[in-house]
Design a protein around this motif. Structure first.
Motif, PDB file in Angstrom:
ATOM      1  N   LEU A 151      28.353  50.540  18.581  1.00 50.37           N
ATOM      2  CA  LEU A 151      29.090  49.675  17.457  1.00 50.37           C
ATOM      3  C   LEU A 151      28.628  48.272  17.836  1.00 50.37           C
ATOM      4  O   LEU A 151      28.334  47.692  17.051  1.00 50.37           O
ATOM      5  CB  LEU A 151      30.517  49.977  17.596  1.00 50.37           C
ATOM      6  N   SER A 152      28.840  48.097  19.158  1.00 54.69           N
ATOM      7  CA  SER A 152      28.418  46.728  19.429  1.00 54.69           C
ATOM      8  C   SER A 152      27.106  46.173  19.295  1.00 54.69           C
ATOM      9  O   SER A 152      26.746  45.087  18.642  1.00 54.69           O
ATOM     10  CB  SER A 152      28.861  46.369  20.750  1.00 54.69           C
ATOM     11  N   ARG A 153      26.075  47.136  19.521  1.00 53.02           N
ATOM     12  CA  ARG A 153      24.772  47.149  19.419  1.00 53.02           C
ATOM     13  C   ARG A 153      24.407  46.902  17.846  1.00 53.02           C
ATOM     14  O   ARG A 153      23.525  46.217  17.499  1.00 53.02           O
ATOM     15  CB  ARG A 153      23.914  48.190  20.151  1.00 53.02           C
ATOM     16  N   VAL A 154      24.994  47.907  17.046  1.00 58.44           N
ATOM     17  CA  VAL A 154      24.646  47.577  15.557  1.00 58.44           C
ATOM     18  C   VAL A 154      25.076  46.293  14.913  1.00 58.44           C
ATOM     19  O   VAL A 154      24.485  45.813  14.151  1.00 58.44           O
ATOM     20  CB  VAL A 154      25.612  49.019  14.844  1.00 58.44           C
ATOM     21  N   ILE A 155      26.420  45.734  15.389  1.00 55.27           N
ATOM     22  CA  ILE A 155      26.819  44.374  15.116  1.00 55.27           C
ATOM     23  C   ILE A 155      25.684  43.479  15.449  1.00 55.27           C
ATOM     24  O   ILE A 155      25.419  42.638  14.587  1.00 55.27           O
ATOM     25  CB  ILE A 155      28.279  44.273  15.460  1.00 55.27           C
ATOM     26  N   LEU A 156      25.184  43.421  16.665  1.00 50.89           N
ATOM     27  CA  LEU A 156      24.272  42.492  17.188  1.00 50.89           C
ATOM     28  C   LEU A 156      22.935  42.544  16.158  1.00 50.89           C
ATOM     29  O   LEU A 156      22.440  41.753  15.907  1.00 50.89           O
ATOM     30  CB  LEU A 156      23.905  42.796  18.643  1.00 50.89           C
ATOM     31  N   LEU A 157      22.617  43.886  15.779  1.00 49.52           N
ATOM     32  CA  LEU A 157      21.524  43.984  15.076  1.00 49.52           C
ATOM     33  C   LEU A 157      21.436  43.381  13.806  1.00 49.52           C
ATOM     34  O   LEU A 157      20.547  42.873  13.205  1.00 49.52           O
ATOM     35  CB  LEU A 157      20.997  45.557  15.025  1.00 49.52           C
ATOM     36  N   LEU A 158      22.716  43.765  13.157  1.00 53.37           N
ATOM     37  CA  LEU A 158      22.885  42.976  11.722  1.00 53.37           C
ATOM     38  C   LEU A 158      22.777  41.625  12.030  1.00 53.37           C
ATOM     39  O   LEU A 158      22.333  40.784  10.933  1.00 53.37           O
ATOM     40  CB  LEU A 158      24.281  43.585  11.245  1.00 53.37           C
ATOM     41  N   LEU A 159      23.307  41.034  12.990  1.00 55.41           N
ATOM     42  CA  LEU A 159      23.422  39.482  13.231  1.00 55.41           C
ATOM     43  C   LEU A 159      21.978  39.009  13.440  1.00 55.41           C
ATOM     44  O   LEU A 159      21.541  37.810  13.022  1.00 55.41           O
ATOM     45  CB  LEU A 159      24.359  38.956  14.453  1.00 55.41           C
ATOM     46  N   MET A 160      21.073  39.769  13.929  1.00 57.66           N
ATOM     47  CA  MET A 160      19.576  39.557  14.073  1.00 57.66           C
ATOM     48  C   MET A 160      19.311  38.950  12.660  1.00 57.66           C
ATOM     49  O   MET A 160      18.545  38.011  12.495  1.00 57.66           O
ATOM     50  CB  MET A 160      18.846  40.424  14.495  1.00 57.66           C
ATOM     51  N   PHE A 161      19.484  39.925  11.609  1.00 58.75           N
ATOM     52  CA  PHE A 161      18.816  39.560  10.359  1.00 58.75           C
ATOM     53  C   PHE A 161      19.604  38.348   9.649  1.00 58.75           C
ATOM     54  O   PHE A 161      18.933  37.710   9.025  1.00 58.75           O
ATOM     55  CB  PHE A 161      19.280  40.992   9.227  1.00 58.75           C
ATOM     56  N   MET A 162      20.812  38.191   9.910  1.00 58.60           N
ATOM     57  CA  MET A 162      21.769  37.086   9.408  1.00 58.60           C
ATOM     58  C   MET A 162      21.062  35.814   9.642  1.00 58.60           C
ATOM     59  O   MET A 162      20.884  34.953   8.949  1.00 58.60           O
ATOM     60  CB  MET A 162      23.080  37.425   9.469  1.00 58.60           C
ATOM     61  N   GLY A 163      21.238  35.578  11.113  1.00 62.51           N
ATOM     62  CA  GLY A 163      20.727  34.166  11.506  1.00 62.51           C
ATOM     63  C   GLY A 163      21.933  33.096  11.347  1.00 62.51           C
ATOM     64  O   GLY A 163      23.008  33.347  10.827  1.00 62.51           O
ATOM     65  N   GLY A 164      21.407  31.803  11.586  1.00 60.80           N
ATOM     66  CA  GLY A 164      22.209  30.660  11.291  1.00 60.80           C
ATOM     67  C   GLY A 164      22.070  30.212   9.974  1.00 60.80           C
ATOM     68  O   GLY A 164      21.754  30.748   8.998  1.00 60.80           O
ATOM     69  N   CYS A 165      22.672  28.799   9.830  1.00 56.39           N
ATOM     70  CA  CYS A 165      22.828  28.304   8.565  1.00 56.39           C
ATOM     71  C   CYS A 165      21.604  27.510   8.125  1.00 56.39           C
ATOM     72  O   CYS A 165      20.668  27.370   9.177  1.00 56.39           O
ATOM     73  CB  CYS A 165      23.827  26.962   8.801  1.00 56.39           C
ATOM     74  N   ALA A 166      21.221  27.408   6.917  1.00 58.30           N
ATOM     75  CA  ALA A 166      20.040  26.653   6.589  1.00 58.30           C
ATOM     76  C   ALA A 166      19.981  25.351   6.938  1.00 58.30           C
ATOM     77  O   ALA A 166      21.066  24.739   6.957  1.00 58.30           O
ATOM     78  CB  ALA A 166      19.981  26.718   5.052  1.00 58.30           C
ATOM     79  N   GLY A 167      18.736  24.610   7.345  1.00 58.94           N
ATOM     80  CA  GLY A 167      18.899  23.393   7.843  1.00 58.94           C
ATOM     81  C   GLY A 167      19.309  23.229   9.430  1.00 58.94           C
ATOM     82  O   GLY A 167      19.481  22.147   9.870  1.00 58.94           O
ATOM     83  N   SER A 168      19.242  24.160  10.143  1.00 61.04           N
ATOM     84  CA  SER A 168      19.761  24.287  11.380  1.00 61.04           C
ATOM     85  C   SER A 168      18.208  24.697  12.135  1.00 61.04           C
ATOM     86  O   SER A 168      17.318  24.938  11.525  1.00 61.04           O
ATOM     87  CB  SER A 168      20.797  25.433  11.806  1.00 61.04           C
ATOM     88  N   THR A 169      18.455  24.788  13.521  1.00 55.26           N
ATOM     89  CA  THR A 169      17.278  25.369  13.978  1.00 55.26           C
ATOM     90  C   THR A 169      17.185  26.545  14.349  1.00 55.26           C
ATOM     91  O   THR A 169      16.241  27.389  14.780  1.00 55.26           O
ATOM     92  CB  THR A 169      17.313  24.587  15.792  1.00 55.26           C
ATOM     93  N   ALA A 170      18.193  27.714  13.755  1.00 51.75           N
ATOM     94  CA  ALA A 170      18.196  28.845  13.858  1.00 51.75           C
ATOM     95  C   ALA A 170      17.163  29.510  13.026  1.00 51.75           C
ATOM     96  O   ALA A 170      16.908  29.211  11.989  1.00 51.75           O
ATOM     97  CB  ALA A 170      19.613  29.502  13.536  1.00 51.75           C
ATOM     98  N   GLY A 171      16.950  30.873  13.325  1.00 51.75           N
ATOM     99  CA  GLY A 171      16.197  31.672  12.604  1.00 51.75           C
ATOM    100  C   GLY A 171      16.842  32.484  11.717  1.00 51.75           C
ATOM    101  O   GLY A 171      18.205  32.381  11.235  1.00 51.75           O
ATOM    102  N   GLY A 172      16.363  33.548  11.416  1.00 46.67           N
ATOM    103  CA  GLY A 172      16.944  34.883  10.522  1.00 46.67           C
ATOM    104  C   GLY A 172      16.903  34.572   9.013  1.00 46.67           C
ATOM    105  O   GLY A 172      16.151  33.763   8.527  1.00 46.67           O
ATOM    106  N   LEU A 173      17.411  35.492   8.266  1.00 43.42           N
ATOM    107  CA  LEU A 173      17.433  35.029   6.708  1.00 43.42           C
ATOM    108  C   LEU A 173      18.304  33.713   6.244  1.00 43.42           C
ATOM    109  O   LEU A 173      17.903  33.275   5.428  1.00 43.42           O
ATOM    110  CB  LEU A 173      18.099  36.466   6.140  1.00 43.42           C
ATOM    111  N   LYS A 174      19.289  33.499   7.261  1.00 45.90           N
ATOM    112  CA  LYS A 174      19.964  32.297   6.922  1.00 45.90           C
ATOM    113  C   LYS A 174      21.275  32.773   6.158  1.00 45.90           C
ATOM    114  O   LYS A 174      21.228  33.514   5.290  1.00 45.90           O
ATOM    115  CB  LYS A 174      19.395  31.358   6.203  1.00 45.90           C
ATOM    116  N   VAL A 175      22.571  32.226   6.667  1.00 44.11           N
ATOM    117  CA  VAL A 175      23.741  32.545   5.976  1.00 44.11           C
ATOM    118  C   VAL A 175      23.846  32.254   4.716  1.00 44.11           C
ATOM    119  O   VAL A 175      24.339  33.167   3.763  1.00 44.11           O
ATOM    120  CB  VAL A 175      24.822  31.774   6.720  1.00 44.11           C
ATOM    121  N   ALA A 181      13.441  41.365  15.817  1.00 45.27           N
ATOM    122  CA  ALA A 181      13.597  40.160  16.703  1.00 45.27           C
ATOM    123  C   ALA A 181      12.514  39.330  16.748  1.00 45.27           C
ATOM    124  O   ALA A 181      12.948  37.917  16.981  1.00 45.27           O
ATOM    125  CB  ALA A 181      13.785  40.999  18.390  1.00 45.27           C
ATOM    126  N   CYS A 182      11.201  39.818  16.608  1.00 42.20           N
ATOM    127  CA  CYS A 182      10.251  38.568  16.314  1.00 42.20           C
ATOM    128  C   CYS A 182      10.221  37.934  15.328  1.00 42.20           C
ATOM    129  O   CYS A 182      10.082  36.781  14.863  1.00 42.20           O
ATOM    130  CB  CYS A 182       8.655  39.337  16.869  1.00 42.20           C
TER     131      CYS A 182
END
Length: 481
Positions: free
Chosen positions: A327-351, A426-427
């Motif tokens: 369960l914890s690993r699935v949540i982390l996997l979903l967060l990998m896709f989500m990423g941070g906010c637009a206009g931040s230094t984070a990656g992912g799809l963006k919130v 992840a990449c």
């Protein structure tokens, strides 16, 4: 296509990268690594000179930049920067293979944090500094840095900023692009130095404080310890957790706070979705790993750290989450896709994109139930036009297709399915560690050269949000209109 202006900008970029290489050279001198310092100084001099020559050759060109030139400039600049940045690591012997060195620097500049190094402690101090400093350079964007420094940035440079900055919409904070770039970098530098001070206060050395602040600021994740942040005290882990979350916030909100426009900053729908996701994910994971960890405080700290690390796509680890329940690993996997906010230094799809996708899907369901009703998708309190909503939908489609293509390219490697899937995720989302063989205690060293190049492309596609790199290699882009 304004080829001369593209060449001139690339010349300026290589000049700037050469100048930045002086810092790892000075670091090597401080640790009496004479050969390493010489390599970095020579590479810096050669890069600066070559870039200056190119920029002078095209000094009197037409400086008009349109969207097409902006995309191509960004795409070529990041490839060129990665190739040049890999040179000192090869010459110092820190990383012998050119493909491995290119992968490592691409991972650094794109703030991914995926590594081919089996023993990071074997790196020279100069090499380790440069490897982590590339996170800081790539976090806000080197072309944005160039616009902040060089005085000849035109009004149309917003096309470069929009091509390089992460998120579906990038606007100028103030009317002039050069001033916007300066404001962004001043806030970036201020937050980085603040973290350095807090880490020093917790007992970290200056070298390690800089390394981990670069990794946090750029949401990259390179460390100088084999077990990442796990070896450090709870205080230091909490400091890094908080700053990872801070760097995952849209920098425009920090500017609004500086202007004392608190109401405008704090009513951001994207911000509250981001923070709410962090709170909920941390709570669930804490409860899920509590029986395994034994202590609530320890479980909460590990959960908060890993949630912050993954949602901001930083990739630091304080524990081997490969061993956590599914369960914890699935949540982390979903967060990998989500990423941070637009206009931040984070990656992912963006919130922001995730919110728009869900709201768009909700509208389509509503239309099926009530065909004659007129519903409007709203985000951040404003109605979204159809072009923005369609753009987010098409971006997600291209995003999924490209990840599938890269998954097929690396599929011949002798790893399990979990390793392959999470390596691509992840990449592409600039997270760094995945699960199984590419987990926090593993790495990408055992992938072959073709797969490393494919994963390097995935990192560049993810950092540049796909279109600049795709358009750079599309023949139609280079044809005369």
């Amino acid at each position: 296509m304004n080829h001369k202006m593209i060449c001139r900008t690339l010349g300026n970029i290589i000049t700037l990268e050469g100048a930045l290489m002086a810092l790892p050279a000075l670091c090597a001198l401080c640790y009496r690594e004479w050969r390493v310092a010489l390599v970095f100084f020579c590479t810096a001099a050669a890069s600066t000179f070559a870039g200056w020559i190119v920029s002078r050759i095209f000094a009197h060109c037409d400086r008009t930049i349109y969207a097409r030139e902006g995309f191509v400039t960004v795409g070529l600049a990041w490839i060129l920067m990665s190739a040049v940045g890999a040179v000192p690591l090869i010459l110092t012997g820190d990383i012998a293979s050119p493909v491995d060195a290119f992968f490592e620097i691409v991972s650094g500049l794109t703030t991914t944090g995926a590594s081919i190094l089996r023993d990071v402690t074997a790196l020279s101090h100069g090499g380790a500094f440069w490897r982590s400093f590339t996170h800081w350079i790539g976090g806000m964007g080197v072309l944005v840095l160039m616009m902040a420094i060089f005085s000849d940035s035109t009004g149309r440079s917003i096309h470069i900023m929009r091509a390089e900055m992460p998120g579906p919409v990038v606007d100028k904070i103030v009317p002039r692009v050069k001033d916007t770039a300066k404001i962004l970098y001043l806030m970036y530098i201020g937050l980085t130095l603040t973290e350095v001070v807090f880490l020093l206060f917790g007992g970290m050395s200056l070298f390690e404080s800089l390394i981990h602040s670069f990794g946090t600021a750029g949401t990259g994740g390179f460390s100088v310890r084999s077990d990442s942040i796990g070896a450090y005290s709870p205080y230091l882990q909490w400091v890094i957790t908080i700053f990872m979350l801070l760097f995952g916030v849209n920098f425009n909100l920090y500017y609004l706070l500086l202007l004392k426009r608190f109401r405008s900053a704090l009513r951001s729908e994207e911000l509250w979705t981001y923070l709410g996701t962090v709170v909920v994910a941390t709570g669930i994971i804490t409860a899920n790993i509590l029986s395994m960890i034994g202590s609530f405080g320890e479980a909460f700290r590990q959960a908060a750290f890993q949630v912050a690390s993954i949602i901001t796509t930083t990739g630091y680890s304080s524990a081997d989450f490969n061993l956590w329940p599914n369960l914890s690993r699935v949540i982390l996997l979903l967060l990998m896709f989500m990423g941070g906010c637009a206009g931040s230094t984070a990656g992912g799809l963006k919130v922001s994109r995730v919110c728009i996708l869900f709201k768009g899907a909700g509208r389509e369901l509503s239309k099926l139930l009530h065909p004659r009703s007129v519903t409007t998708v709203r985000f951040e309190g404003k109605p979204l036009d159809e072009s923005t909503r369609a753009g987010v939908t098409s971006y997600f489609a291209v995003y999924a297709l490209l990840m599938a293509a890269i998954f097929l390219i690396i599929g011949h490697e002798p790893f399990d399915l979990e390793t392959h899937i999470t390596a691509v995720v992840a990449c592409f989302n600039n997270v760094g560690p995945g699960f199984s063989a590419v987990g926090p205690m593993g790495g990408y060293a055992d992938y072959g050269p073709v797969s490393k190049i494919a994963l390097s492309a995935a990192m560049l596609l993810g950092r540049l949000e796909i279109y600049p790199l795709l358009l750079t290699f599309t023949p139609a882009t280079w044809r005369k209109r």
